[in-house]
Scaffold this active site. Structure first.
Site, PDB file in Angstrom:
ATOM      1  N   LEU A  85       0.821  -1.256   0.139  1.00  0.00           N
ATOM      2  CA  LEU A  85       0.145  -0.102  -0.030  1.00  0.00           C
ATOM      3  C   LEU A  85       0.917   1.180   0.002  1.00  0.00           C
ATOM      4  CD1 LEU A  85      -2.892   1.128   0.410  1.00  0.00           C
ATOM      5  CD2 LEU A  85      -2.430   1.584   2.586  1.00  0.00           C
ATOM      6  N   LYS A  86       0.939   2.176  -1.074  1.00  0.00           N
ATOM      7  CA  LYS A  86       1.401   3.422  -0.975  1.00  0.00           C
ATOM      8  C   LYS A  86       0.672   4.428  -0.319  1.00  0.00           C
ATOM      9  CE  LYS A  86       3.337   5.028  -4.736  1.00  0.00           C
ATOM     10  NZ  LYS A  86       3.432   5.610  -6.243  1.00  0.00           N
ATOM     11  N   ILE A  87       1.396   5.102   0.694  1.00  0.00           N
ATOM     12  CA  ILE A  87       0.681   6.167   1.453  1.00  0.00           C
ATOM     13  C   ILE A  87       1.549   7.308   1.466  1.00  0.00           C
ATOM     14  CG2 ILE A  87      -0.344   6.644   3.799  1.00  0.00           C
ATOM     15  CD1 ILE A  87      -0.487   3.967   4.616  1.00  0.00           C
TER      16      ILE A  87
END
Ligand code: E4P
Length: 224
Positions: A85-87
Site C-alpha cells: 500500500l502506498k501512502i
C-alpha cells in the site's frame, strides 16, 4: 538496483514485463486516473500480467488512518500476491503505517521530498520510502542528492527500509541514484527503454549484421 514500472498502461506493462527484468509495478491515483478504466478490472489485469510474485504498489485514496487501514485490507485481499500500500507522508499516513505494520501489510511511504521525512517514515515501519527525484530537480533542488542522503542516513542508522526512487524524467537521474546505492527505481516505459538505448550500440549491431551478411548472406547459424 531493481527496476519497477511506474504506469497502469496495460500495453506498456505487457511489453516491459516480457522484455525487461521487472520487479513489479507502481501506481498512484494520477497514473490510475489517466487510464480512465474500471479500477478493479485495471488492477486485476496488471496483477494477471505480472503474476503473484512481483510487487504491485497501489496508493491509498482515503485520508484518515482508520479508513486507510480499511482500504489497505480490501486492496490486500483483492489485489493479492506481493502487495504494497502506498501512502503519501502525513500524520494520518504515519499512524496508518504503524497500524498496518501490526497487521503485516507492507507499506511504501510516498511523496517523500526530504531525508527527514524518509527517516520518520522508516521508523513508523514503512518497507519502502519513495523520494520524488524529478519533482525536486524541477524546482531547482537536487533530487539525486536527496536520494543519496536518504541512502546514507539509512546506512548510518541501521535502517532496513529500502529506498524506491521515483519521479524520473531521464536516464541520468536513474544512473545517479544507482551510483548512490539506491535499492530500487520506479520508471516509465520510455525511461526503461532509454536505459538500454545508445546510438553506438545500434551502430555496433548494424556493423555485425553487415559483416556477417557480406560472407554468409541471409543464412544464420541455425541454417548451418
Ligand atoms: C511513484 O510511484 C510516484 O508516484 C511517481 O513516480 C511520481 O512521478 P511524477 O513526478 O512523474 O508524477
Amino acid at each position: 538496483m531493481i527496476y519497477i514500472l511506474d504506469t497502469a498502461d496495460i500495453d506498456a506493462i505487457k511489453h516491459c514485463n516480457e522484455y525487461y527484468p521487472l520487479a513489479g509495478v507502481t501506481t498512484n491515483p494520477s497514473i490510475i486516473a489517466k487510464e480512465k478504466s474500471d479500477f478493479w478490472t485495471l488492477i486485476g489485469e496488471i496483477r494477471s500480467i505480472i503474476g503473484p510474485d512481483k510487487m504491485l504498489h497501489v496508493q491509498a485514496t482515503e485520508e484518515t488512518a482508520e479508513k486507510i487501514v480499511e482500504e489497505a485490507k480490501m486492496l490486500r485481499d483483492r489485489v493479492g500476491g506481493d502487495f504494497y500500500l502506498k501512502i503519501p507522508i502525513c500524520e494520518e499516513g504515519l499512524k496508518a503505517t504503524m497500524m498496518l505494520k501490526k497487521l503485516g501489510i507492507k507499506v511504501t511511504m510516498t511523496a517523500i521530498i526530504t531525508p527527514a521525512q524518509a527517516l520518520i517514515a522508516a521508523r513508523a515501519g514503512a518497507d519502502f520510502v519513495a523520494p520524488y527525484v524529478n519533482r525536486l530537480d524541477s524546482i531547482l533542488s537536487d533530487g539525486t542528492r536527496v536520494v543519496t542522503e536518504i541512502v546514507e542516513e539509512f546506512k548510518l542508522h541501521g535502517i532496513e527500509a529500502r529506498v524506491l526512487a521515483a519521479s524520473f524524467k531521464n536516464a541520468e537521474q536513474v544512473h545517479k541514484c544507482a551510483l548512490a546505492g539506491c535499492h530500487s527505481a520506479t520508471v516509465t516505459a520510455d525511461i526503461m527503454k532509454s536505459l538500454i538505448s545508445h546510438p553506438m550500440t545500434d551502430a555496433a549491431i548494424d556493423g555485425f549484421k553487415k559483416d556477417w551478411h557480406e560472407v554468409y548472406g541471409e543464412q544464420k547459424i541455425l541454417d548451418f
